[in-house]
Scaffold this active site. Structure first.
Site, PDB file in Angstrom:
ATOM      1  N   GLN A 147      17.248 -18.216  35.040  1.00 36.23           N
ATOM      2  CA  GLN A 147      17.371 -16.600  35.173  1.00 36.23           C
ATOM      3  C   GLN A 147      15.881 -16.027  35.398  1.00 36.23           C
ATOM      4  O   GLN A 147      15.600 -14.991  35.736  1.00 36.23           O
ATOM      5  CB  GLN A 147      18.194 -15.930  34.110  1.00 36.23           C
ATOM      6  N   HIS A 161      17.300 -15.528  40.122  1.00 37.64           N
ATOM      7  CA  HIS A 161      16.691 -14.154  40.126  1.00 37.64           C
ATOM      8  C   HIS A 161      15.391 -14.034  40.726  1.00 37.64           C
ATOM      9  O   HIS A 161      14.851 -12.977  40.954  1.00 37.64           O
ATOM     10  CB  HIS A 161      16.593 -13.629  38.746  1.00 37.64           C
ATOM     11  N   CYS A 194       9.295  -9.099  52.898  1.00 38.81           N
ATOM     12  CA  CYS A 194       9.092  -7.962  53.687  1.00 38.81           C
ATOM     13  C   CYS A 194      10.449  -7.060  53.760  1.00 38.81           C
ATOM     14  O   CYS A 194      11.591  -7.661  53.794  1.00 38.81           O
ATOM     15  CB  CYS A 194       8.817  -8.284  55.102  1.00 38.81           C
ATOM     16  N   SER A 242      20.321 -14.537  26.267  1.00 44.02           N
ATOM     17  CA  SER A 242      21.151 -13.518  25.522  1.00 44.02           C
ATOM     18  C   SER A 242      22.539 -13.549  26.135  1.00 44.02           C
ATOM     19  O   SER A 242      23.448 -13.195  25.465  1.00 44.02           O
ATOM     20  CB  SER A 242      20.700 -12.306  25.655  1.00 44.02           C
TER      21      SER A 242
HETATM   22  P1  OAD Z   1      17.118 -11.830  27.194  1.00 45.76           P
HETATM   23  O1  OAD Z   1      15.657 -11.314  26.703  1.00 45.76           O
HETATM   24  O2  OAD Z   1      18.148 -10.833  27.305  1.00 45.76           O
HETATM   25  O3  OAD Z   1      17.510 -12.985  25.912  1.00 45.76           O
HETATM   26  C1  OAD Z   1      16.512 -13.944  25.425  1.00 45.76           C
HETATM   27  C2  OAD Z   1      17.081 -14.826  24.658  1.00 45.76           C
HETATM   28  O4  OAD Z   1      16.180 -15.741  24.138  1.00 45.76           O
HETATM   29  C3  OAD Z   1      17.619 -14.246  23.224  1.00 45.76           C
HETATM   30  O5  OAD Z   1      18.936 -14.621  23.225  1.00 45.76           O
HETATM   31  C4  OAD Z   1      16.809 -14.680  22.176  1.00 45.76           C
HETATM   32  O6  OAD Z   1      17.481 -14.957  20.925  1.00 45.76           O
HETATM   33  C5  OAD Z   1      16.360 -16.035  22.774  1.00 45.76           C
HETATM   34  N1  OAD Z   1      14.906 -16.589  22.259  1.00 45.76           N
HETATM   35  C6  OAD Z   1      13.982 -15.803  22.013  1.00 45.76           C
HETATM   36  N2  OAD Z   1      12.958 -16.772  21.621  1.00 45.76           N
HETATM   37  C7  OAD Z   1      13.674 -18.159  21.679  1.00 45.76           C
HETATM   38  C8  OAD Z   1      12.947 -19.380  21.858  1.00 45.76           C
HETATM   39  N3  OAD Z   1      11.733 -19.475  21.283  1.00 45.76           N
HETATM   40  N4  OAD Z   1      13.633 -20.446  22.149  1.00 45.76           N
HETATM   41  C9  OAD Z   1      15.199 -20.127  22.575  1.00 45.76           C
HETATM   42  N5  OAD Z   1      15.443 -18.960  22.682  1.00 45.76           N
HETATM   43  C10 OAD Z   1      14.767 -18.014  22.279  1.00 45.76           C
HETATM   44  O7  OAD Z   1      16.738 -12.803  28.278  1.00 45.76           O
HETATM   45  P2  OAD Z   1      17.689 -13.399  29.569  1.00 45.76           P
HETATM   46  O8  OAD Z   1      18.956 -13.690  28.717  1.00 45.76           O
HETATM   47  O9  OAD Z   1      17.012 -14.366  30.374  1.00 45.76           O
HETATM   48  O10 OAD Z   1      17.375 -10.275  35.145  1.00 45.76           O
HETATM   49  O11 OAD Z   1      17.957 -12.027  30.413  1.00 45.76           O
HETATM   50  C11 OAD Z   1      18.830 -12.289  31.472  1.00 45.76           C
HETATM   51  C12 OAD Z   1      18.132 -11.392  32.596  1.00 45.76           C
HETATM   52  O12 OAD Z   1      18.141 -10.189  32.277  1.00 45.76           O
HETATM   53  C13 OAD Z   1      16.806 -11.688  33.234  1.00 45.76           C
HETATM   54  O13 OAD Z   1      16.878 -12.641  33.929  1.00 45.76           O
HETATM   55  C14 OAD Z   1      16.462 -10.386  33.751  1.00 45.76           C
HETATM   56  C15 OAD Z   1      16.996  -9.366  32.655  1.00 45.76           C
HETATM   57  O14 OAD Z   1      17.360  -8.279  33.094  1.00 45.76           O
HETATM   58  C16 OAD Z   1      16.873  -9.746  36.137  1.00 45.76           C
HETATM   59  O15 OAD Z   1      15.650  -9.316  36.024  1.00 45.76           O
HETATM   60  C17 OAD Z   1      17.878  -9.589  37.115  1.00 45.76           C
END
Ligand code: OAD
Length: 243
Positions: free
Chosen positions: A103, A121, A129, A191
């Site tokens: 993602q 994503h 463009c 998350s």
């Molecule tokens: P989040 O910021 O929602 O979640 C990050 C996750 O990583 C959390 O569950 C943390 O506990 C975990 N985490 C933190 N440090 C870590 C580490 N060192 N090792 C392993 N895990 C760790 O990010 P995403 O789940 O990626 O979408 O968010 C999903 C989407 O929401 C993104 O791609 C973005 C956002 O809005 C778009 O931009 C379309």
């Protein structure tokens, strides 16, 4: 704290996997110093990502949205892949059938050498463009505002998926195919609240796959996981390769 038997169980599944899918989120890049979305650092000026990463925000104020992307690009330009990104690139070399779904838009998996990869994503280093749809790489930091297409002079936007936008249907079809046919799914550093990725564990689980999760915290995906390894990606992912 990770129990040895949990770690061994995941290693054993990986070693015998015929088809492996890995899903990553911002947590894998946290160890490279890239802020996650929902952590305490997830704010820019007084804005939340959800207020800026939308087509409406871009229509209303493209300069503001581009300023945010320039800030993110400047930050990312100083970061590189960490041991977890490199370990997944190595895993791809070892496994017969391997697909990585991320993602993340930071491009760090590609930089680490991953090739069997869906960046669902998009990628922050690509621009598109808004008139003619042409997509190209642009790694300039900062991008001069407002950027325009060299072919048709239309306004350029980041080639990323914003809230309310659809994901690439071909890419989604491929993700569903690999999820339905994998025997192991590893979920790392997400998350697990943003769809469609939040639904991927359920698809793989329903198809009979073993699901492993790596995250310091419990998430909604934990309910689908056969094993959850609690810890940081950069510490745990390289350990999985030691078999
Ligand atoms: P989040 O910021 O929602 O979640 C990050 C996750 O990583 C959390 O569950 C943390 O506990 C975990 N985490 C933190 N440090 C870590 C580490 N060192 N090792 C392993 N895990 C760790 O990010 P995403 O789940 O990626 O979408 O968010 C999903 C989407 O929401 C993104 O791609 C973005 C956002 O809005 C778009 O931009 C379309």
């Amino acid at each position: 704290m990770v129990s040895l038997s949990d770690l061994d169980q995941v290693k054993h599944r990986l070693a015998s996997a015929r088809s492996l899918v890995v899903l990553t989120g911002a947590g894998i890049s946290a160890d490279s110093g890239v802020p996650t979305f929902r952590g305490a650092d997830g704010l820019w000026r007084a804005y939340r990502a959800e207020e800026l990463a939308t087509p409406e925000a871009f229509e209303r104020d493209p300069r503001l949205v581009w300023e945010w992307y320039n800030w993110r690009r400047a930050l990312l330009a100083t970061k590189g892949p960490n041991d977890a990104h490199y370990a997944l690139a190595q895993l791809e070399q070892r496994e017969g059938r391997f697909w990585l779904i991320t993602q993340n838009v930071d491009g760090l998996h590609r930089e680490a050498g991953s090739r069997n990869l869906s960046e669902i994503h998009g990628n922050i280093w690509m621009v598109r463009c808004t008139q003619c749809g042409r997509v190209e790489e642009d790694r300039s930091v900062p991008i001069k505002l407002l950027p325009s297409c060299t072919r048709c002079a239309g306004l350029l936007r980041p080639h990323v998926v914003w809230f309310g936008e659809s994901l690439d249907p071909m890419d989604m079809a491929r993700c569903h195919d690999v999820l339905r046919s994998c025997d192991v799914l590893l979920i790392i550093g997400t998350s697990g609240v943003v769809y469609p990725a939040a639904g991927f564990a359920a698809i793989a689980k329903q198809a009979g796959a073993f699901v492993g999760e790596i995250n310091p915290d419990e998430t909604p995906q934990t309910a689908f996981a056969d094993v959850s390894l609690r810890g940081r990606a950069k510490d745990l992912v390289p350990l999985l390769l030691k078999w």
